[in-house]
Motif scaffolding. Structure first.
Motif, mmCIF file in Angstrom:
data_model
loop_
_atom_site.group_PDB
_atom_site.id
_atom_site.type_symbol
_atom_site.label_atom_id
_atom_site.label_comp_id
_atom_site.label_asym_id
_atom_site.label_seq_id
_atom_site.Cartn_x
_atom_site.Cartn_y
_atom_site.Cartn_z
ATOM 1 N N TRP A 74 39.521 10.391 10.828
ATOM 2 C CA TRP A 74 40.597 11.016 11.592
ATOM 3 C C TRP A 74 41.718 11.417 10.624
ATOM 4 O O TRP A 74 42.804 10.833 10.644
ATOM 5 N N PRO A 75 41.525 12.418 9.776
ATOM 6 C CA PRO A 75 42.520 12.724 8.744
ATOM 7 C C PRO A 75 43.757 13.439 9.253
ATOM 8 O O PRO A 75 44.806 13.381 8.628
ATOM 9 N N MET A 76 43.630 14.158 10.386
ATOM 10 C CA MET A 76 44.795 14.903 10.865
ATOM 11 C C MET A 76 44.715 15.077 12.377
ATOM 12 O O MET A 76 43.637 15.109 12.964
ATOM 13 N N ARG A 77 45.880 15.147 12.995
ATOM 14 C CA ARG A 77 46.021 15.316 14.442
ATOM 15 C C ARG A 77 45.359 14.201 15.231
ATOM 16 O O ARG A 77 45.113 14.355 16.432
ATOM 17 N N GLN A 80 39.422 0.997 26.493
ATOM 18 C CA GLN A 80 39.682 1.855 25.340
ATOM 19 C C GLN A 80 40.211 1.077 24.139
ATOM 20 O O GLN A 80 40.513 1.671 23.097
ATOM 21 N N ARG A 81 40.327 -0.225 24.268
ATOM 22 C CA ARG A 81 40.887 -1.023 23.174
ATOM 23 C C ARG A 81 40.019 -0.935 21.918
ATOM 24 O O ARG A 81 40.528 -0.799 20.811
ATOM 25 N N LEU A 140 39.374 0.850 16.190
ATOM 26 C CA LEU A 140 38.647 1.501 15.098
ATOM 27 C C LEU A 140 39.405 2.728 14.611
ATOM 28 O O LEU A 140 39.491 2.976 13.407
ATOM 29 N N TRP A 141 39.959 3.500 15.549
ATOM 30 C CA TRP A 141 40.776 4.658 15.173
ATOM 31 C C TRP A 141 41.964 4.227 14.319
ATOM 32 O O TRP A 141 42.229 4.822 13.277
ATOM 33 N N GLY A 177 43.735 3.584 6.800
ATOM 34 C CA GLY A 177 43.081 3.545 5.503
ATOM 35 C C GLY A 177 42.122 2.404 5.252
ATOM 36 O O GLY A 177 41.701 2.199 4.108
ATOM 37 N N THR A 178 41.720 1.667 6.293
ATOM 38 C CA THR A 178 40.774 0.577 6.092
ATOM 39 C C THR A 178 39.327 1.052 6.238
ATOM 40 O O THR A 178 38.459 0.663 5.462
ATOM 41 N N LEU A 179 39.070 1.888 7.229
ATOM 42 C CA LEU A 179 37.716 2.309 7.585
ATOM 43 C C LEU A 179 37.504 3.797 7.383
ATOM 44 O O LEU A 179 38.439 4.589 7.364
#
Length: 353
Positions: free
Chosen positions: A72-75, A151-152, A157-158, A164-166
């Protein structure tokens, strides 16, 4: 100056939907910088059809080799991108997204203690080069005392990816496995803010141009003032065309590419949903007739349908029906397809990666 029609054709060759294809999936992803990736099968096809091999296996091989990752790099949205670019893009683009994440966590009943405990559990599960699918990883988190219901789990994960962990890397049983970013991305690029803004501007306009400053701001989720700063740093490396009084920036060689490959660019293309030709711009009216835009995203639900493109214009949508030997393509025009286009759609679908 150029026309709206040529604007769309220029974008097709800039993105290498038409024209000389990159040799590998990694090169294709690097050209585009980020490829919209909510729908993984569609994203694999979008990259594959821009490569010389035109195989999804080639894209999966780039994921397995750690050359391309999904995160998820952006938005706050899933994309495929070159592995080495993920760290600096998260640092540049993540803070704006994370600023609104606290409210979402509060709505889900997640505390800071929950997120940090989940981080500890995920690191323990993955350290040493281990790989886990989503279900397996969430099972480990739940076993460690952090609820992942509703949704937790997705948000955890998101959040761990956004901080920066996953990231998601290699394929495993038809899905991507999660890995530790710090272990998987072995040669990360590090750019400060000014260098990152310049890099993002140069690569966006080279891979997506002609496009406007507003297009880049929407694509990256950045304020226009920051985008303008990045553009100013690389303006001498870009060309410009004017369309309806608006400046559009692009790679200097893109007009020559169109001149050489105009016939191909004006041909028929079946593009997956979420393809960058549609998703890569704030203003896509040169390719998508505004009066039919809601037929690509019915009800504005954010789910983009696959598109039928001819002569640089989206003429309708398409979908697969059935499976295996009984699979066939169904195409739905906005109005009507030209006879030649309608006749060519089945073969174009069969040729898709």
């Amino acid at each position: 100056m150029t026309t709206a029609h040529d604007l769309a054709l220029l974008r097709l060759v800039a993105q290498r939907v038409a024209g000389p294809p990159p040799a590998t999936a990694t090169e294709a992803v690097r050209l585009l910088t980020c490829v919209q990736g909510q729908d993984l099968p569609g994203a694999l096809t979008s990259v594959a059809l821009r490569t010389a091999q035109r195989t999804r296996a080639g894209v999966e091989a780039a994921l397995d080799a750690g050359e391309v990752v999904r995160s998820w790099p952006m938005r706050g949205t899933l994309h495929l991108l070159p592995a080495e670019d993920l760290p600096w893009m998260l640092e540049l683009l993540g803070p704006r997204v994370l600023a609104g994440a606290a409210q979402r966590r509060a709505a889900l009943g997640l505390t800071e203690a929950d997120t940090e405990r989940a981080r500890e559990l995920v690191v323990a599960a993955l350290t040493g080069g281990r790989r886990c699918g989503r279900r397996e990883l969430l099972t480990a988190v739940a076993a460690g005392g952090v609820a992942v219901t509703g949704q937790r789990g997705y948000h955890l994960l998101w959040y761990l990816a956004q901080t920066g962990t996953l990231c998601m890397g290699p394929m495993a049983d038809g899905e991507q496995a999660f890995v530790l970013l710090g272990e998987w991305v072995t040669v990360p690029r590090r750019l400060d803010r000014d260098a990152g803004l310049a890099e993002l501007a140069l690569r966006y306009f080279r891979g997506h141009g002609p496009a406007t400053v507003a297009d880049l701001a929407r694509w990256a989720g950045l304020p226009v003032t920051q985008v303008r700063a990045g553009v100013a740093a690389v303006r001498d490396h870009l060309a410009a065309v004017e369309v309806d009084g608006r400046e559009h920036l692009l790679a200097p060689e893109t007009p020559d590419l169109l001149a050489e490959h105009r016939a191909e660019a004006a041909g028929l293309f079946l593009l997956p949903g979420f393809d960058e030709f549609v998703l890569g711009y704030a203003d896509r009216s040169c390719a998508v007739p505004p009066e039919f835009a809601d037929q690509i995203v019915p009800g504005g639900n954010g789910v983009f349908r696959p598109t039928v493109v001819h002569r640089g214009r989206v003429l309708g949508t398409w979908a697969w029906q059935g499976r295996g030997a009984k699979r066939s393509v169904t195409a739905t025009p906005f109005t009507t397809f030209p006879d030649a286009v309608a006749a060519a759609i089945p073969a174009a679908a069969a040729a898709l990666p």
